[in-house]
Design an enzyme around this catalytic site. Sequence first.
Site, short mmCIF file in Angstrom:
data_model
loop_
_atom_site.label_atom_id
_atom_site.label_comp_id
_atom_site.label_asym_id
_atom_site.label_seq_id
_atom_site.Cartn_x
_atom_site.Cartn_y
_atom_site.Cartn_z
N TYR A 1 -21.78 -37.64 -18.06
CA TYR A 1 -21.11 -37.49 -19.35
C TYR A 1 -19.96 -36.53 -19.18
O TYR A 1 -20.12 -35.47 -18.56
CB TYR A 1 -22.09 -36.96 -20.40
CG TYR A 1 -21.47 -36.66 -21.74
CD1 TYR A 1 -21.02 -37.70 -22.57
CD2 TYR A 1 -21.35 -35.34 -22.21
CE1 TYR A 1 -20.45 -37.42 -23.81
CE2 TYR A 1 -20.79 -35.07 -23.45
CZ TYR A 1 -20.34 -36.11 -24.25
OH TYR A 1 -19.78 -35.83 -25.48
N ASP B 1 -16.32 -32.12 -12.71
CA ASP B 1 -16.58 -31.71 -14.08
C ASP B 1 -17.71 -30.68 -14.04
O ASP B 1 -18.89 -31.03 -14.01
CB ASP B 1 -16.95 -32.92 -14.94
CG ASP B 1 -17.21 -32.52 -16.40
OD1 ASP B 1 -17.15 -31.30 -16.70
OD2 ASP B 1 -17.46 -33.41 -17.22
N LYS C 1 -18.77 -24.55 -21.73
CA LYS C 1 -20.10 -23.95 -21.91
C LYS C 1 -20.12 -22.45 -21.52
O LYS C 1 -19.71 -21.63 -22.31
CB LYS C 1 -21.14 -24.81 -21.20
CG LYS C 1 -21.18 -26.21 -21.86
CD LYS C 1 -22.34 -27.09 -21.50
CE LYS C 1 -22.37 -28.31 -22.42
NZ LYS C 1 -22.00 -29.57 -21.82
C1 LIG Z 1 -21.06 -30.70 -22.37
C2 LIG Z 1 -20.27 -31.43 -21.37
C3 LIG Z 1 -18.98 -31.93 -21.66
C4 LIG Z 1 -18.39 -31.90 -23.03
O1 LIG Z 1 -18.18 -30.61 -23.50
P1 LIG Z 1 -18.03 -30.37 -25.09
O2 LIG Z 1 -17.69 -28.92 -25.18
O3 LIG Z 1 -19.34 -30.73 -25.69
O4 LIG Z 1 -16.94 -31.26 -25.55
C5 LIG Z 1 -18.25 -32.51 -20.63
N1 LIG Z 1 -18.75 -32.60 -19.40
C6 LIG Z 1 -19.98 -32.15 -19.09
C7 LIG Z 1 -20.47 -32.27 -17.69
C8 LIG Z 1 -20.78 -31.57 -20.06
O5 LIG Z 1 -22.02 -31.17 -19.75
#
Ligand SMILES: *Cc1c(COP(=O)(O)O)cnc(C)c1O
Length: 428
Positions: A143, A238, A266
């Site tokens: 994701y 990511d 995060k």
């Molecule tokens: C949480 C997450 C996102 C999206 O971040 P948001 O702040 O919720 O938009 C993108 N990539 C990864 C790997 C994530 O865990």
Amino acid sequence: MTDRNELLFNESKQYIPGGVNSPVRAFGSVGGIPRFIRRAKGACIWDENDRRYIDYVCSWGPAIVGHAHPEVIKAVQEVAESGLSFGAPTEGELLIAKEIHKLMPSIEQLRLVSSGTEATMSAIRLARGFTKRDTIIKFEGCYHGHSDSLLVKAGSGLLTFGNPSSGGVPADFSRHTLVLPYNNVDAISKTFAEMGNQIACVIVEPFAGNMNLVKPTAEFMQTLRACTQQHGAVLIFDEVMTGFRVALNGAQSIHGITPDLTTLGKVIGGGMPLAAFGGRADIMASISPLGNVYQAGTLSGNPLAVTAGLKTLEIIQREHFYEHLTAATEKLMQGLQEKAQQHGIPVLTDSVGGMFGIYFGLENLPQSYADMQKCDGELFKQFFHAMLEEDVAFAPSPFEAGFVSIAHKDEFINTTLEKAEMVFAKMK
Ligand SMILES: *Cc1c(COP(=O)(O)O)cnc(C)c1O
């Protein structure tokens, strides 16, 4: 006693779709009433009935130093006195950029944004602008936020283009996104051999955490680096979830691989809306105002968020932080697996740093989304609700990783294991 969670959930559903501002919070995959949280401190959260839970969601990762850490709160309170947002550059943005560069040297330059979705969306646009190519590769079960190009699921057959995984995404957009199976080296090699000169970038979670925790093999990661390098494609890690979560220097330090671009979120906001994308200076030079790839944000680099992030980055660099975090996580995972197996419940567990996976009904650790599909969702549901009844809150879905913070001291881990033992005994 009236259940205020239920009351608030029902009323919220009238004004907010599904009652929540992010879908997983609605308890859709486990059923029941989501807990509305009133406050949090350290390893615990309290719901609207003032009931306390040991929290293994940690705001989905950011709360790595524990909820409401006094130093973070104090720093944010102080800076708030000076104004909430200026729409002009501030010294804090420079400080956090330098700090992130120090911890992740592959990030020579970075841009701050307000969410992980923005970070990945912008990194993809940048990779496309830089390479002047349109096609991107992502992996099934990873994701990367909810932008159009990335809400795409695998089509049928290995080399077919993806289909939208959400309503509202034009099929024409998903045409440019190839979705390959995680950990499948042949699929990567074959795709690059066939169309390497059309591929702008590969985006990957360097430990997948959005299909529960799935670890990549060394061969998979090395193949990604080799193929992208050979064909002039941009490799994007990511690390929105893994950055400062699995190790002080990120997943890239564990794999020993240098990506071209990295996205963060995060943990870097310490609980406030802050994210970033960055990497090679020659690629970052394509971003406006230097280059022609447009990207902007009214609240980007917000002083409160930057302050929370800087203080969090300071705390995680203190001595033995990751040793303690990792030890607590491993103790929890080993204990859960042992106790489950003693009671004949088929549970495997795994972890990296302060991030973990609990798998019900698998014979081996999962390697891919297809493996994860074989998990026993019913057993997970039973476990989840029984633990919640015992005041321990795990993520409300079998497809989410879990998180431990530095505030999860032995007493909390031990309590969790005692409760889990009771729960497993009853599940039997
Ligand atoms: C949480 C997450 C996102 C999206 O971040 P948001 O702040 O919720 O938009 C993108 N990539 C990864 C790997 C994530 O865990």
